[in-house]
Write a protein that holds these residues in place. Structure first.
Motif, PDB file in Angstrom:
ATOM      1  N   GLY A 256     -40.504 -20.515   7.496  1.00 54.43           N
ATOM      2  CA  GLY A 256     -41.124 -21.452   8.420  1.00 54.43           C
ATOM      3  C   GLY A 256     -40.213 -22.167   9.378  1.00 54.43           C
ATOM      4  O   GLY A 256     -40.585 -23.216   9.891  1.00 54.43           O
ATOM      5  N   GLY A 257     -39.029 -21.703   9.642  1.00 61.10           N
ATOM      6  CA  GLY A 257     -38.135 -22.475  10.506  1.00 61.10           C
ATOM      7  C   GLY A 257     -37.829 -21.809  11.823  1.00 61.10           C
ATOM      8  O   GLY A 257     -37.051 -20.862  11.877  1.00 61.10           O
ATOM      9  N   SER A 258     -38.427 -22.272  12.884  1.00 55.68           N
ATOM     10  CA  SER A 258     -38.125 -21.822  14.249  1.00 55.68           C
ATOM     11  C   SER A 258     -38.204 -20.307  14.419  1.00 55.68           C
ATOM     12  O   SER A 258     -37.310 -19.678  14.987  1.00 55.68           O
ATOM     13  N   VAL A 259     -39.291 -19.729  13.931  1.00 51.73           N
ATOM     14  CA  VAL A 259     -39.535 -18.310  14.179  1.00 51.73           C
ATOM     15  C   VAL A 259     -39.905 -18.156  15.648  1.00 51.73           C
ATOM     16  O   VAL A 259     -40.737 -18.891  16.169  1.00 51.73           O
TER      17      VAL A 259
ATOM     18  N   ILE B 258     -36.200 -11.452  10.733  1.00 49.96           N
ATOM     19  CA  ILE B 258     -36.689 -12.259   9.618  1.00 49.96           C
ATOM     20  C   ILE B 258     -37.764 -11.505   8.853  1.00 49.96           C
ATOM     21  O   ILE B 258     -37.735 -11.419   7.623  1.00 49.96           O
ATOM     22  N   PHE B 259     -38.724 -10.930   9.552  1.00 51.20           N
ATOM     23  CA  PHE B 259     -39.838 -10.246   8.892  1.00 51.20           C
ATOM     24  C   PHE B 259     -39.403  -8.960   8.193  1.00 51.20           C
ATOM     25  O   PHE B 259     -40.113  -8.469   7.319  1.00 51.20           O
TER      26      PHE B 259
ATOM     27  N   GLY C  86     -44.490 -15.483   8.442  1.00 51.06           N
ATOM     28  CA  GLY C  86     -43.907 -16.683   9.015  1.00 51.06           C
ATOM     29  C   GLY C  86     -44.922 -17.796   9.185  1.00 51.06           C
ATOM     30  O   GLY C  86     -46.103 -17.535   9.402  1.00 51.06           O
ATOM     31  N   LEU C  87     -44.438 -18.991   9.058  1.00 56.32           N
ATOM     32  CA  LEU C  87     -45.221 -20.177   9.362  1.00 56.32           C
ATOM     33  C   LEU C  87     -44.697 -20.642  10.716  1.00 56.32           C
ATOM     34  O   LEU C  87     -43.663 -21.293  10.800  1.00 56.32           O
ATOM     35  N   VAL C  88     -45.386 -20.240  11.771  1.00 55.76           N
ATOM     36  CA  VAL C  88     -44.880 -20.413  13.136  1.00 55.76           C
ATOM     37  C   VAL C  88     -45.344 -21.748  13.697  1.00 55.76           C
ATOM     38  O   VAL C  88     -46.524 -22.072  13.638  1.00 55.76           O
ATOM     39  N   GLY C  89     -44.418 -22.486  14.248  1.00 58.42           N
ATOM     40  CA  GLY C  89     -44.723 -23.798  14.819  1.00 58.42           C
ATOM     41  C   GLY C  89     -44.936 -23.718  16.317  1.00 58.42           C
ATOM     42  O   GLY C  89     -45.891 -23.114  16.814  1.00 58.42           O
TER      43      GLY C  89
END
Length: 124
Positions: free
Chosen positions: A81-84, A92-93, A101-104
């Motif tokens: 969850g960090g800056s994807v 990452i994937f 991912g936990l996308v922000g």
């Protein structure tokens, strides 16, 4: 620099990210009966929260493997969850213990979000 920011910087510089995700914290965070049908884990290093900084691929892989090794059900999904973003999503994937991912902020516009979705689809 605040004392908290200094401490977070020291955690990063001393390679202590995995220590911040200790087995007690993981076990204490999961509800009784947690399984792959009802629980998803999301991880972001504490030093990266709100900074836009992302750890290296090796650090993400190591920390996700550590988390998975401490789960009562290893089939639980673990999201990073960090800056994807479009430039780091594929790397990452592609990691074995990263299930998504936990996308922000990158999810706020289609222009930024679609390449992330495509990166996930390409690794599935």
């Amino acid at each position: 620099m605040t004392r908290r920011r200094s401490a977070i910087g020291n955690w990063k510089m001393n390679g202590l990210t995995a220590d911040l995700s200790g087995a007690d914290q993981i076990a204490g965070s999961l509800p009784e009966g947690a399984n792959a049908d009802n629980t998803i884990i999301a991880y972001e290093p504490v030093w990266a929260i709100g900074t836009g900084r992302t750890p290296g691929i090796g650090e993400i892989a190591q920390t996700h493997a550590f988390i998975r090794s401490r789960l009562p059900d290893p089939s639980l999904s673990i999201l990073y969850g960090g800056s994807v973003n479009a430039s780091n999503a594929a790397g990452i994937f592609a990691l074995a213990d990263v299930d998504g991912g936990l996308v922000g902020g990158a999810s706020l516009t289609a222009e930024k979000f679609i390449p992330i979705i495509q990166a996930l689809e390409a690794t599935s």
